[in-house]
Design a protein around this motif. Structure first.
Motif, PDB file in Angstrom:
ATOM      1  N   LEU A 516     -25.019  11.550  -3.208  1.00  0.00           N
ATOM      2  CA  LEU A 516     -24.313  10.962  -2.315  1.00  0.00           C
ATOM      3  C   LEU A 516     -24.105   9.485  -2.991  1.00  0.00           C
ATOM      4  N   ALA A 517     -25.172   8.624  -3.438  1.00  0.00           N
ATOM      5  CA  ALA A 517     -25.372   7.375  -3.970  1.00  0.00           C
ATOM      6  C   ALA A 517     -24.634   7.437  -5.405  1.00  0.00           C
ATOM      7  N   VAL A 518     -25.092   8.743  -6.296  1.00  0.00           N
ATOM      8  CA  VAL A 518     -24.468   8.631  -7.718  1.00  0.00           C
ATOM      9  C   VAL A 518     -23.236   8.973  -7.773  1.00  0.00           C
ATOM     10  N   THR A 519     -22.571   9.595  -6.806  1.00  0.00           N
ATOM     11  CA  THR A 519     -21.131  10.141  -6.733  1.00  0.00           C
ATOM     12  C   THR A 519     -20.140   8.925  -5.932  1.00  0.00           C
ATOM     13  N   SER A 520     -20.781   8.014  -5.268  1.00  0.00           N
ATOM     14  CA  SER A 520     -20.062   7.050  -4.430  1.00  0.00           C
ATOM     15  C   SER A 520     -19.135   6.173  -5.370  1.00  0.00           C
ATOM     16  N   LYS A 521     -18.174   5.512  -4.868  1.00  0.00           N
ATOM     17  CA  LYS A 521     -17.229   4.749  -5.473  1.00  0.00           C
ATOM     18  C   LYS A 521     -18.035   3.341  -5.863  1.00  0.00           C
TER      19      LYS A 521
END
Length: 655
Positions: A516-521
């Protein structure tokens, strides 16, 4: 020497006597060099008696681990319901089932609590076994082009297979031992001490060296073993009296003896001559190959096999069933394309295969080689040991060279197995061809070779290479679908007597947080992402240790569920849809690393899943993905993985 040789002939079937003679160097060097691959100072099965037994985990720990695996997959409402079901299970039916399992385990000290149930699950499943169950291990070609000639390579690999078999039977094959610190334990001192210890305490002696002997109870079933289809549940047969191999070519079956009455391997030139005879047989391709029937749904195949037997093919099937192993000589050149190589060895067209055999040695016209193995009798650890030993031996100690002249004074020893078919069987074979062709056509195979990351980069950054691979799969799948799904990583429990496998569940709260962190805007800073990677690695290492030590939750719950079914006991934990969901494996993953292995693969375990075989080398990784479009497209997953591993290596190498 003649008298001594006669003595050896008499004692061939008595492995301990052979072992003693070999140790005392009372067998001629020339004889031993051809007949045996290894001459281990420690007997092959020396540690078996003292191996620790697979532990039954504490019920509360299993339930805690189960909930931890469910947490990243369920919405809050569903998780609360599952948590309530688990708490009720611990305090009610779970206690009773745990006691039943413990009592069963106490009465079966010769084995493990999971062995019978796990084998039974394979034998009861009615799905066709190719793609669904039978994996492959593809080995590298010989670096000497002349030795990749199909005739030469198949002869050498057959001879090495027989040398492996003879060493196993004579109890002089090196025992499988995991050395925690090879420099201290993989030594002559270790071998001297352990070989002198009584078998009842030998494991403890190895443990003091921080060396862990592994279970080898599956190894005898490598040879002379076949799965027989029966209605509702198949059976495994093992016929150690078989002294022949079967060879498939152009869909026909051939058989010839490779061992004498005294269990000596016949001369290499004879094996070469008999293979040459088969490859030069002018008979056309078989119009109705019975091998295709092993691709069918198991009940259907069981009925047809009984039809075959009653139609005068009983002896033919006995030849196949009792053979030491099966050899498939293919008529195609496969070249160097991994896609074509894997597709041919994983399934082919099914006409030159017998998927029920414990394993088949497959060799293409241009010398590509692989093993396709049936899974009910054993696991990849035993097959990997066999194929890497055979690969190494056939290259380093070839008994056939391009200059070897084949010679056999009685080539009639090669039997082509004539099959008698009625119209019903012929029609069924044609239907099986069409059905299997459709199945294979629906399967996609894709691969990725990525050379920016491997063990060296991971170790330099103090993270587990396997954890990084699994993290890449989680990120890659989420980027492709926006979902977190049940993920399975196979882990061997061969450190225990009759251990099989356990499941590592790589989708965790830690991996979810990183994804979730690495794919967040609004990505967190690099330092935070690297910290999350480190946490994922620690968590994955812990899960892997637990699984390898028999402390996973999957096999334990599986066994408890079997006892619930036996006693007709209702259990809310197993009736919970979340349990079925967790065991509908979308990402099925496995790795078997060895310098001998070019690729390994298997099919998805569910139609909407992905089968992910992977290899981690020092400076490179390889991923092989199977899928069934339109449910999933492996090519999309590969594209997502390529970008994911690019990003992971960039993160690891920053600062």
């Amino acid at each position: 020497m003649t008298v001594l040789r006669q003595k050896v002939d008499v004692l061939t079937n008595q492995s301990q006597e052979i072992y003693k003679l070999l140790k005392k160097n009372l067998i001629s060097k020339e004889y031993a060099n051809y007949q045996f691959m290894q001459k281990s100072q420690i007997p092959t099965m020396h540690f078996q008696r003292s191996l620790p037994r697979l532990p039954i985990p504490a019920l509360d720990l299993t339930c805690k681990r189960y909930l931890a695996a469910q947490k990243p997959l369920l919405i809050d409402e569903a998780y609360i319901k599952t948590e309530s079901n688990v708490e009720q299970f611990i305090n009610t039916s779970g206690k009773h089932l745990q006691e039943l399992l413990k009592n069963y385990d106490r009465l079966n000290k010769h084995s493990s609590y999971i062995s019978e149930f796990w084998s039974d699950s394979y034998l009861r499943d009615r799905k066709p076994i190719p793609i669904n169950y039978n994996p492959i291990l593809v080995v590298h070609k010989d670096e000497r082009p002349a030795y990749n000639n199909q005739l030469i390579r198949s002869a050498n690999m057959i001879i090495s297979s027989l040398r492996f078999y003879k060493s196993l039977k004579a109890d002089i094959l090196e025992p499988e031992v995991y050395h925690l610190n090879p420099k201290k334990s993989d030594t002559e001192r270790f071998r001297n001490i352990c070989s002198k210890l009584p078998p009842a305490i030998s494991w403890y002696g190895a443990y003091l060296f921080k060396a862990y002997p592994l279970d080898m109870s599956q190894y005898p079933n490598l040879f002379n073993t076949t799965r027989i289809p029966e209605i509702d549940k198949d059976r495994l047969i093992h016929n150690p009296a078989g002294k022949h191999i079967t060879v498939q070519y152009k869909g026909h079956f051939y058989a010839f003896r490779v061992l004498t009455n005294n269990n000596d391997i016949i001369p290499a030139k004879q094996i070469l001559a008999r293979l040459k005879y088969i490859l030069e047989d002018p008979i056309p391709k078989c119009e109705f190959p019975i091998g295709i029937l092993t691709t069918l749904e198991r009940n259907k195949w069981a009925s047809l096999r009984h039809e075959l037997e009653s139609n005068g093919n009983d002896q033919c099937l006995k030849y196949i069933d009792s053979a030491l192993f099966n050899v498939c000589l293919d008529s195609e050149d496969l070249g160097e394309d991994p896609y074509g190589i894997v597709r041919n060895f994983l399934h082919g067209d099914g006409e030159n295969r017998w998927f029920d055999k414990s394993f088949s040695l497959q060799i293409s016209k241009d010398g590509q080689a692989a093993v396709n193995f049936e899974h009910a009798w054993g696991d990849g650890v035993a097959v990997l040991r066999y194929i890497q030993d055979v690969y190494t031996d056939s290259r380093e100690n070839p008994f056939i060279s391009p200059d070897t002249d084949p010679y056999d004074d009685n080539i009639s020893n090669v039997i082509r197995l004539d099959v008698h078919l009625n119209d019903k069987i012929k029609s069924s074979i044609q239907e099986a061809k069409n059905e299997y062709k459709s199945t294979c056509k629906s399967l996609d195979i894709d691969y990725l070779i990525f050379n920016r990351i491997g063990k060296n980069v991971c170790k330099k950054q103090a993270v587990s290479p396997d954890a990084i691979m699994q993290l890449g799969f989680q990120v890659g799948y989420y980027r492709m679908t926006g979902k977190f799904v049940p993920t399975y990583e196979s882990c061997s429990t061969a450190a225990f007597k009759h251990g099989r496998t356990e499941t590592v569940r790589p989708c965790t709260n830690a991996t979810k947080a990183f994804v979730l962190a690495v794919t967040s805007k609004n990505k967190p800073p690099v330092s935070e992402l690297k910290y999350l990677i480190s946490e994922c690695s620690k968590g994955h290492n812990q899960l892997t240790r637990e699984a390898a030590m028999g402390q996973g939750f999957d096999r334990h719950l599986f066994a408890l569920k079997k006892f619930a079914e036996k006693t007709n006991m209702a259990c809310n934990i197993f009736e919970d849809p979340a349990y079925a969901m967790l065991n509908h494996i979308i990402l099925s993953t496995s790795t078997l690393n060895s310098p001998a292995i070019f690729a390994g693969g298997f099919g998805p375990v569910v139609k909407n899943g992905l089968g992910v075989g992977y290899i981690i080398k020092d400076d490179e990784l390889g991923v092989l993905v199977t899928s069934y479009p339109p449910y999933h497209r492996g090519s999309d997953f590969i594209d997502s993985l390529r970008g994911t591993f690019d990003e992971l290596v960039s993160l690891l190498q920053k600062y």
